[in-house]
Enzyme design. Structure first.
Site, PDB file in Angstrom:
ATOM      1  N   TYR A 142      15.848  46.779  48.456  1.00 23.49           N
ATOM      2  CA  TYR A 142      15.990  46.019  47.356  1.00 23.49           C
ATOM      3  C   TYR A 142      16.620  44.832  47.423  1.00 23.49           C
ATOM      4  O   TYR A 142      16.773  43.883  46.271  1.00 23.49           O
ATOM      5  CB  TYR A 142      17.176  46.886  46.452  1.00 23.49           C
ATOM      6  CG  TYR A 142      16.636  48.472  46.197  1.00 23.49           C
ATOM      7  CD1 TYR A 142      15.605  48.862  46.340  1.00 23.49           C
ATOM      8  CD2 TYR A 142      17.693  49.304  45.856  1.00 23.49           C
ATOM      9  CE1 TYR A 142      15.084  50.266  45.808  1.00 23.49           C
ATOM     10  CE2 TYR A 142      17.558  50.496  45.562  1.00 23.49           C
ATOM     11  CZ  TYR A 142      16.098  51.201  45.564  1.00 23.49           C
ATOM     12  OH  TYR A 142      15.871  52.485  45.332  1.00 23.49           O
ATOM     13  N   ASP A 186      13.776  35.636  55.157  1.00 19.15           N
ATOM     14  CA  ASP A 186      13.215  36.718  55.862  1.00 19.15           C
ATOM     15  C   ASP A 186      12.472  37.493  54.634  1.00 19.15           C
ATOM     16  O   ASP A 186      12.077  38.563  55.019  1.00 19.15           O
ATOM     17  CB  ASP A 186      14.454  37.548  56.324  1.00 19.15           C
ATOM     18  CG  ASP A 186      15.123  38.059  55.250  1.00 19.15           C
ATOM     19  OD1 ASP A 186      15.610  37.325  54.379  1.00 19.15           O
ATOM     20  OD2 ASP A 186      15.610  39.175  55.180  1.00 19.15           O
ATOM     21  N   ASP A 246      17.764  30.671  53.935  1.00 22.68           N
ATOM     22  CA  ASP A 246      18.494  31.675  53.217  1.00 22.68           C
ATOM     23  C   ASP A 246      19.608  32.422  53.705  1.00 22.68           C
ATOM     24  O   ASP A 246      19.841  32.144  54.848  1.00 22.68           O
ATOM     25  CB  ASP A 246      17.145  32.942  53.248  1.00 22.68           C
ATOM     26  CG  ASP A 246      17.335  34.221  52.447  1.00 22.68           C
ATOM     27  OD1 ASP A 246      18.244  34.067  51.375  1.00 22.68           O
ATOM     28  OD2 ASP A 246      17.282  35.203  53.104  1.00 22.68           O
ATOM     29  N   ASP A 292      21.190  36.358  53.017  1.00 21.69           N
ATOM     30  CA  ASP A 292      20.962  37.757  53.499  1.00 21.69           C
ATOM     31  C   ASP A 292      19.886  37.920  54.366  1.00 21.69           C
ATOM     32  O   ASP A 292      18.603  37.638  54.024  1.00 21.69           O
ATOM     33  CB  ASP A 292      20.982  38.723  52.304  1.00 21.69           C
ATOM     34  CG  ASP A 292      21.940  38.435  51.305  1.00 21.69           C
ATOM     35  OD1 ASP A 292      22.973  39.265  51.826  1.00 21.69           O
ATOM     36  OD2 ASP A 292      22.119  37.898  50.310  1.00 21.69           O
TER      37      ASP A 292
END
Length: 214
Positions: free
Chosen positions: A46, A166, A10, A12
């Protein structure tokens, strides 16, 4: 130690700490459309499910003129600010070098435009065999289609592939694709929530990834 031929990362909260630039761009957007700004920590929560979900939660709607305006404004601000403070997590450069003999890919819900800019700006684009952003015609994670695409394009055995991320969407996408998953505790996700979801592996630190896979 899991024997892996393919590592899928991943972006971010896994490869790079992107949260400050995302929060800045969201608040610049909210300011421009006349809505109150939000605490950075709330905006961080978010992150991970793509731009539409990010702006929906920030604005409070997913349809209508205000939402469409916010989407366009955010895209402008984030393109301008996505590399202001974003860096690789300390030690990640060494992790990628450690696994240089393996196939490596990035699968992120971040749009390809920003993904490509970040990967180039962080000088790691050439470390990966395939980089898939979240607007290439595939459903976003936790849908497994991006992972299936990586497995196919890189001719990888699912039994020797692992998703490293994460977020719960990383765990659920990996399960749906039939590959192993390693949750990381140093990113944006809640470590205890990640542990409770039962990933195959859990890694507290960036450096610890070196010891997880052979």
């Amino acid at each position: 130690m899991f024997k892996a031929d393919l590592l899928i990362f991943d972006l971010d909260g896994t490869l790079a700490d992107t949260k400050v630039d995302i929060a800045l761009s969201v608040n610049l957007t909210l300011r421009e459309i006349g809505l109150p700004e939000k605490p950075d920590a709330l905006i961080y929560s978010y992150v991970g499910s793509g731009i539409r979900a990010l702006i929906r939660q920030a604005v409070g709607e997913e349809e209508g003129e205000q939402f469409r305006s916010a989407m366009a404004i955010f895209r402008k601000h984030y393109l301008a600010h996505c590399l202001d403070t974003t860096t690789l997590y300390p030690g990640m450069d060494g992790v990628l070098a450690h696994f240089k003999s393996k196939k490596r890919a990035v699968v992120t819900n971040k749009a390809q435009l920003y993904t490509d800019k970040l990967m180039a700006g962080l000088k790691i684009a050439d470390r990966f065999d395939l980089i898939l952003g979240g607007d290439n015609g595939y459903p976003l994670k936790p849908d497994p289609k991006m992972l299936f695409t990586v497995l196919e394009k890189l001719s990888a055995d699912p039994k020797r592939a692992v998703m490293i991320g994460d977020g719960l969407h990383d765990i659920n996408a990996a399960r749906a694709a039939g590959i192993a998953v390693c949750a990381v505790g140093y990113g944006l996700g809640d470590p205890e929530e990640l542990r409770r979801s039962g990933p195959d592996f859990f890694c507290e630190t960036v450096e610890g990834l070196k010891k997880m896979f052979a």
